[in-house]
Scaffold this motif. Structure first.
Motif, PDB file in Angstrom:
ATOM      1  N   HIS A 248       0.780  -1.238   0.000  1.00 24.90           N
ATOM      2  CA  HIS A 248       0.000   0.000   0.000  1.00 24.90           C
ATOM      3  C   HIS A 248       0.819   1.301   0.000  1.00 24.90           C
ATOM      4  CE1 HIS A 248       0.707  -1.015   4.340  1.00 24.90           C
ATOM      5  NE2 HIS A 248       1.409   0.066   4.115  1.00 24.90           N
ATOM      6  N   PRO A 249       2.062   1.338  -0.511  1.00 22.07           N
ATOM      7  CA  PRO A 249       2.741   2.641  -0.501  1.00 22.07           C
ATOM      8  C   PRO A 249       1.894   3.695  -1.228  1.00 22.07           C
ATOM      9  CG  PRO A 249       4.313   0.928  -1.013  1.00 22.07           C
ATOM     10  CD  PRO A 249       2.957   0.290  -1.042  1.00 22.07           C
ATOM     11  N   PRO A 250       1.588   4.824  -0.602  1.00 22.85           N
ATOM     12  CA  PRO A 250       0.759   5.840  -1.259  1.00 22.85           C
ATOM     13  C   PRO A 250       1.400   6.373  -2.540  1.00 22.85           C
ATOM     14  CG  PRO A 250       1.719   6.679   0.778  1.00 22.85           C
ATOM     15  CD  PRO A 250       1.974   5.206   0.750  1.00 22.85           C
ATOM     16  N   HIS A 251       2.715   6.198  -2.671  1.00 20.06           N
ATOM     17  CA  HIS A 251       3.456   6.621  -3.863  1.00 20.06           C
ATOM     18  C   HIS A 251       2.884   5.968  -5.118  1.00 20.06           C
ATOM     19  CE1 HIS A 251       5.967   7.037  -0.360  1.00 20.06           C
ATOM     20  NE2 HIS A 251       6.802   7.813  -0.995  1.00 20.06           N
TER      21      HIS A 251
ATOM     22  N   HIS B 237      -2.076  -0.108   8.804  1.00 20.66           N
ATOM     23  CA  HIS B 237      -2.193   1.310   9.146  1.00 20.66           C
ATOM     24  C   HIS B 237      -3.507   1.683   9.794  1.00 20.66           C
ATOM     25  CE1 HIS B 237       1.735   2.274   7.719  1.00 20.66           C
ATOM     26  NE2 HIS B 237       1.503   1.519   6.666  1.00 20.66           N
TER      27      HIS B 237
ATOM     28  N   PHE C  33       3.230  11.564   4.116  1.00 19.12           N
ATOM     29  CA  PHE C  33       3.395  12.042   2.735  1.00 19.12           C
ATOM     30  C   PHE C  33       2.166  12.827   2.274  1.00 19.12           C
ATOM     31  CE2 PHE C  33       7.221   9.658   2.168  1.00 19.12           C
ATOM     32  CZ  PHE C  33       7.053   8.498   2.915  1.00 19.12           C
TER      33      PHE C  33
ATOM     34  N   TYR D  20      -5.109   4.813   5.188  1.00 16.81           N
ATOM     35  CA  TYR D  20      -4.617   4.853   3.786  1.00 16.81           C
ATOM     36  C   TYR D  20      -4.172   3.492   3.284  1.00 16.81           C
ATOM     37  CZ  TYR D  20       0.394   4.823   5.115  1.00 16.81           C
ATOM     38  OH  TYR D  20       1.647   4.484   5.581  1.00 16.81           O
TER      39      TYR D  20
ATOM     40  N   SER E 206       3.787  -4.190   3.078  1.00 19.74           N
ATOM     41  CA  SER E 206       5.086  -4.292   2.417  1.00 19.74           C
ATOM     42  C   SER E 206       5.861  -5.437   3.057  1.00 19.74           C
ATOM     43  CB  SER E 206       5.860  -2.968   2.623  1.00 19.74           C
ATOM     44  OG  SER E 206       5.192  -1.895   2.008  1.00 19.74           O
TER      45      SER E 206
ATOM     46  N   HIS F 110      11.315  -3.318   5.575  1.00 20.26           N
ATOM     47  CA  HIS F 110      10.773  -1.962   5.741  1.00 20.26           C
ATOM     48  C   HIS F 110      11.777  -0.948   6.288  1.00 20.26           C
ATOM     49  CE1 HIS F 110       7.579   1.013   6.463  1.00 20.26           C
ATOM     50  NE2 HIS F 110       6.877   0.285   5.632  1.00 20.26           N
TER      51      HIS F 110
ATOM     52  N   GLU G  69       6.539  -5.193   7.464  1.00 18.66           N
ATOM     53  CA  GLU G  69       5.145  -4.928   7.825  1.00 18.66           C
ATOM     54  C   GLU G  69       4.362  -6.217   8.079  1.00 18.66           C
ATOM     55  OE1 GLU G  69       3.423  -2.217   4.975  1.00 18.66           O
ATOM     56  OE2 GLU G  69       3.476  -0.633   6.463  1.00 18.66           O
TER      57      GLU G  69
ATOM     58  N   VAL H 133       9.948   1.000  -2.723  1.00 20.93           N
ATOM     59  CA  VAL H 133       9.346   2.335  -2.595  1.00 20.93           C
ATOM     60  C   VAL H 133      10.014   2.982  -1.387  1.00 20.93           C
ATOM     61  CG1 VAL H 133       7.258   3.700  -2.245  1.00 20.93           C
ATOM     62  CG2 VAL H 133       7.153   1.571  -3.567  1.00 20.93           C
ATOM     63  N   ILE H 134      10.733   4.032  -1.633  1.00 16.96           N
ATOM     64  CA  ILE H 134      11.672   4.668  -0.675  1.00 16.96           C
ATOM     65  C   ILE H 134      12.538   3.617   0.021  1.00 16.96           C
ATOM     66  CG2 ILE H 134      10.192   6.694  -0.390  1.00 16.96           C
ATOM     67  CD1 ILE H 134       9.509   5.708   2.455  1.00 16.96           C
TER      68      ILE H 134
ATOM     69  N   THR I 109      11.814   0.483   0.736  1.00 12.95           N
ATOM     70  CA  THR I 109      11.097  -0.685   1.294  1.00 12.95           C
ATOM     71  C   THR I 109      10.837  -1.693   0.189  1.00 12.95           C
ATOM     72  OG1 THR I 109       8.846   0.141   0.825  1.00 12.95           O
ATOM     73  CG2 THR I 109       9.860   0.808   2.917  1.00 12.95           C
TER      74      THR I 109
HETATM   75  N1  LIG Z   1       4.451   0.533   3.784  1.00 14.07           N
HETATM   76  C1  LIG Z   1       4.814   1.629   3.241  1.00 14.07           C
HETATM   77  C2  LIG Z   1       5.921   1.613   2.367  1.00 14.07           C
HETATM   78  C3  LIG Z   1       6.530   2.598   1.702  1.00 14.07           C
HETATM   79  C4  LIG Z   1       6.220   3.939   1.677  1.00 14.07           C
HETATM   80  C5  LIG Z   1       5.234   4.540   2.311  1.00 14.07           C
HETATM   81  O1  LIG Z   1       4.287   4.023   3.104  1.00 14.07           O
HETATM   82  C6  LIG Z   1       4.052   2.799   3.572  1.00 14.07           C
HETATM   83  O2  LIG Z   1       3.085   2.674   4.342  1.00 14.07           O
END
Ligand SMILES: N=c1ccccoc1=O
Ligand SMILES: [Fe+2]
Length: 301
Positions: A13-16, A62, A86, A129, A192, A195, A251, A279-280, A282
């Motif tokens: 679920h990364p919001p990216h 979350h 974010f 989210y 994810s 992490h 996670e 994603v960043i 992770t």
């Molecule tokens: N699990 C995540 C991984 C990467 C980036 C942002 O939010 C997240 O919640």
């Protein structure tokens, strides 16, 4: 008619990923980003187009509850979800419906199994989210109701083993409730994998020259976990989750993956890995267990 789990999905679920998709619901605009994971979700959606189902059931890291497992218990939620870390990437206008009767059946089965549970009846509750991102990327049409399940924090309050025992029990209760409901359901484990991640953001967040594996050791753990999924060794995977969680601050601490594998009754057929990407920093994998197809074909569940 007995209900069934038609598919299970590891749906990070990364919001990216929503930011980069530029859907009308999300205010910020991106020029690109994280295409491999987004194309992986595209392949998942294509598979799901051929599967008839009634409800998406998601467990999200979350929605953190400190006493027991909670279930959304109001027919409809409509508001704006702003990611707390974010807000520049995710300000998403959601309007979703909840399968309250299925949620209540799940809550009852979980409670009767001895778990601490609660129905969430506050109509002003802000849906998390993780729930929104995993459901959007799996079904952007939002044409199916959802059930959203919270993650208690036993991993951190007690230990990963306490969380493991509880999530396995919740998964079993989830399966029983779905069978009793007569509904066809897709499960989403919204988490994810490894992490550890960057703590500063690029000038342009979607600058993919700045996106990479955070740490080789974390990557090796992710590959080990994914290999077990591909090999259909989910019981071995579940045994590994406490160490994986501690070694990579994954996670999986939420219980989402182990909940889903328990609800699927530990499939021994291969999972389909649609994508892996960071994603960043992770680790994220989009993975599908085509459960009903394997049950029907007589393949071992
Ligand atoms: N699990 C995540 C991984 C990467 C980036 C942002 O939010 C997240 O919640
Ligand atoms: Fe997350």
């Amino acid at each position: 008619k007995k209900g069934c789990i038609v598919a299970g999905v590891l749906a990070p679920h990364p919001p990216h990923l929503v930011y980069a998709e530029n859907p009308p619901q999300n205010e910020p605009r991106a020029e690109c980003g994280w295409e491999n994971l987004r194309w992986g979700y595209e392949r998942l959606r294509k598979n799901l187009e051929n599967i008839d189902f009634d409800t998406l059931v998601v467990l999200s890291p979350h929605w953190q509850t400190y006493v027991g497992t909670h279930f959304l218990g109001v027919e409809r939620f409509s508001s704006v979800s702003v990611d707390p870390i974010f807000p520049n990437l995710f300000r998403y206008h959601y309007d979703l419906t909840v399968d309250v009767s299925l949620a209540e059946t799940m809550e009852r089965h979980a409670r009767e199994a001895g778990l601490v549970t609660r129905m969430m009846r506050n109509p002003d509750f802000r849906v998390d989210y993780g729930t929104i991102v995993s459901c959007h990327l799996t079904r952007p049409a939002w044409d199916k109701p959802i059930v959203s399940i919270s993650s208690h924090r036993s991993t951190h309050y007690f230990s990963p083993d306490v969380m493991l025992a509880s999530s396995l029990k919740l998964g079993h209760a989830t399966r029983e409730a779905i069978e009793a409901s007569g509904k066809r359901v897709v499960l989403l484990a919204s988490n994810s994998l490894s992490h550890r991640h960057f703590t500063t953001e690029a000038e342009v967040p979607e600058d993919m020259s700045r996106e990479h594996i955070y740490h080789h050791g974390q990557y090796l753990w992710d590959m080990k976990v994914i290999e077990l999924m591909k090999a259909g060794k989910t019981r071995e995977l579940v045994e590994l989750v406490p160490d994986f969680t501690e070694q990579t601050v994954a996670e999986t601490d939420s219980g989402a993956l182990t909940w889903m594998l328990s609800a699927l009754d530990f499939p021994s057929y291969p999972a389909e890995v649609h994508a892996y990407g960071t994603v960043i920093g992770t680790g994220n994998a989009v993975v599908e267990w085509a459960h009903e197809a394997h049950l029907v074909s007589g393949g071992a569940a």
